[in-house]
Design an enzyme around this catalytic site. Sequence first.
Site, PDB file in Angstrom:
ATOM      1  CB  SER A   1      -0.837   0.033   1.268  1.00  0.00           C
ATOM      2  OG  SER A   1      -0.011   0.388   2.371  1.00  0.00           O
ATOM      3  CG  ASP A   2       1.630   5.841  -1.324  1.00  0.00           C
ATOM      4  OD1 ASP A   2       2.602   5.880  -0.531  1.00  0.00           O
ATOM      5  OD2 ASP A   2       1.479   6.681  -2.237  1.00  0.00           O
ATOM      6  CE1 TYR A   3       5.281   7.251   5.769  1.00  0.00           C
ATOM      7  CE2 TYR A   3       3.143   7.940   6.564  1.00  0.00           C
ATOM      8  CZ  TYR A   3       4.505   7.790   6.761  1.00  0.00           C
ATOM      9  OH  TYR A   3       5.068   8.191   7.940  1.00  0.00           O
ATOM     10  CB  ALA A   4      -0.920   5.977   6.336  1.00  0.00           C
ATOM     11  CB  ALA A   5      -2.903   3.792   1.158  1.00  0.00           C
TER      12      ALA A   5
END
Length: 739
Positions: free
Chosen positions: A261-265
């Site tokens: 996932s992208d950052y904290a997505a």
Amino acid sequence: MKEEKLQELLHSLTWTEKVGQLVQLSGEFFNTSALTVGPQQKLGISDDILKNVGSVLNVAGAIKTSEIQQQYLENSNHKIPLLFMADIIYGYRTVFPIPLGLGATWNPELIEEAYTVIGKESQAGGAHVTFAPMVDLVRDARWGRCLESTGEDSLLNSAFASSMVRGLQKDLDKQKGIASCVKHFAAYGAAEAGREYNTVDMSERKLRQDYLPSYKAAIDAGCKMVMTSFNTYDGVPVTGNEFILKDILRDEWGFDGVLISDYAAVRELIDHGIAEDNKEAAYLAIKATNDIDMKSPCYANELQPLLNEGRIDGALIDQAVLRVLKLKNDLGLFDDPYRGTNEVIEKETLLKEEHRTLAKQVTAESIVLLKNDNELLPLDPQANEKILLVGPYGDNQELIGLWAVHGKTTDTISIKTGIEAYLKPENFQVEKGCDMLESYEFLGEFGATKDMIDSLSMSDKEKAQYLTQALTAAEKADIIIFAMGEHTMQSGEAGSRTDIRLPQIQRDFMKQLVKLGKKTVLLSISGRPLILTEEADTIDAILQVWFPGTEGGHAIADILFGKSNPSGRLSMSFPYSVGQLPIYYNEFKTGRPLTSSTHSGRFVSKYLDSPNTPLFPFGYGLSYSDIQYTELTVSDTIMTDELTISVQIKNNSTRDCLETVQLYIQDVVGSVVRPVKELKQFKKITVAGNSTTTVSFTLTRDELNYYTRSMHYAVENGTFLVFVGPNSQDTLEASFELV
Ligand code: NOJ
């Protein structure tokens, strides 16, 4: 390690150990002596998971990574090495131009060499995976992340996507290079209104036709990982979107590498409003086959409860963990957790002379000559003319742009240093002239304190003094070179803007000097297409130099003084005004085109206050040579399987040049509306001075495929127009029938 061994390893792990492999945390969690104290409290992740975390975000450097690895392995039951993943987007220590500049080279082979260097330096620096290439198609210059993309065309982006992946992963199995993670899957570049982290909404047809090909190209080139994008697609955020991740990426394309996932997505699925809490967010993401949760507590805390409640099958977790273990194995980490590097190797590898030489060449090919009235450029270093270099970027090493986080501005060649090598000191003067920005307040959002902001801004007294000095120097000068542009923090991630002209303070300053009537050159430094409409009216010569990287100053000076002949071509349209956005060359035909024969005047598709066309179109760029395209020929009027399309290119000047010959088509009638032009092929060739060359393209039937009304990727018979030229606007035209 053989597949069976990996399976054995997988089955020997506890659920906590398995979940750990699916969690990625950043450096502060791995701070030296105490692995179990510190900011993990903020995410609320337990010590047990932390001890088993599978990968680290954005820690680089041979010493740091090996220290963390060693300490981690000492505490680990199964001795599964950590994976170090980092944002190494367009350079590790040797920084190349920003990707929008790389796109302007139209030279994927050269960019493969650049990414091979990036892979080598990153490996030496202890990184195992880079979050690159970013291959999002971009059509809206308000979006700051245009900086990271190679542009607005899917064919060109795809060519770069594969060459970047090949370069990064060269000899991966021999502990060279690093694994590549293509991002942001999918269609992140289409954020509404160019606003960062905003919604994406488009038809499946557009998604497949324009947005997906570049990710697919990266995967076909063997890219090991994929990162999800922050945006929604058809109402569902991608990180929890089974259609995008499972149906397309896994099932249709057969991607069996790691999906992160992208950052904290994952956690942001709650903010999007499709998950009620962390548990629901984790559920949606793992069901969509997202393997690693970057920097959020959802997988760490919720996968086991989901399993215990019987909401997810253990096999789902096992598959994800196996993909992570395979990647570690492919990288050779089980044999050598340090992947063949140490402090000495790192030192020998970074910023080698040959890396700098390559960076200089790439930068030279990325620079785009937008305007050159009266052939002001190249300048003659022997002419004894007085040259003034002025502006905030003249004597400044901040030329590497926002995403070169491991690069050092102190390694960078400034424009001043580059020019000094060409001129006698008495003919060259440098003045700051004006401040970069009227206000630096916005830097507060990026953590700058009030004191830092104050120290950056010029006082009124300084402003007046610098202006007077610049005016005095300009009076004496024959030629003024303005080194102007965006501040580094004004483009890149979270750098969306609605006014994308040069900063007001710089424009006001330039006006005062332009009034003197001297010959003027603008070096435009930016991470996006700026609106250069005012400057295109008033400045004699304009070079778009992007954030040019470590060798910026040398490459720019070589172009200014004619050692290099400019060959860059825009890979993204430069708008006439911000109101035209989004703007791109391959727009659909409309029912009332500007050139309509049945409607005239007001009731055609146009603006009342602006042209439809951009200021500088896709594919555009000048050189110092005088190039003429003639005699476009098509080998037959009918295509069954393929045709040869040829054009004569004449260089009427004495100077050799690199010419990018571009071939576009238009499918005149289709079962759905087709673009006015579509790039199909391009060739970057040398045309010697005073010579004529024939350039031929073989165009095949398959290249005419598109998503038809029934969503089949197929060709439809009928008339095709073919265009060849030096850019998307100035083309010769012919036609053929497909039968
Ligand atoms: C967020 C960005 O969108 C992505 O491009 C980057 O790789 C990650 N942060 C990790 O830094």
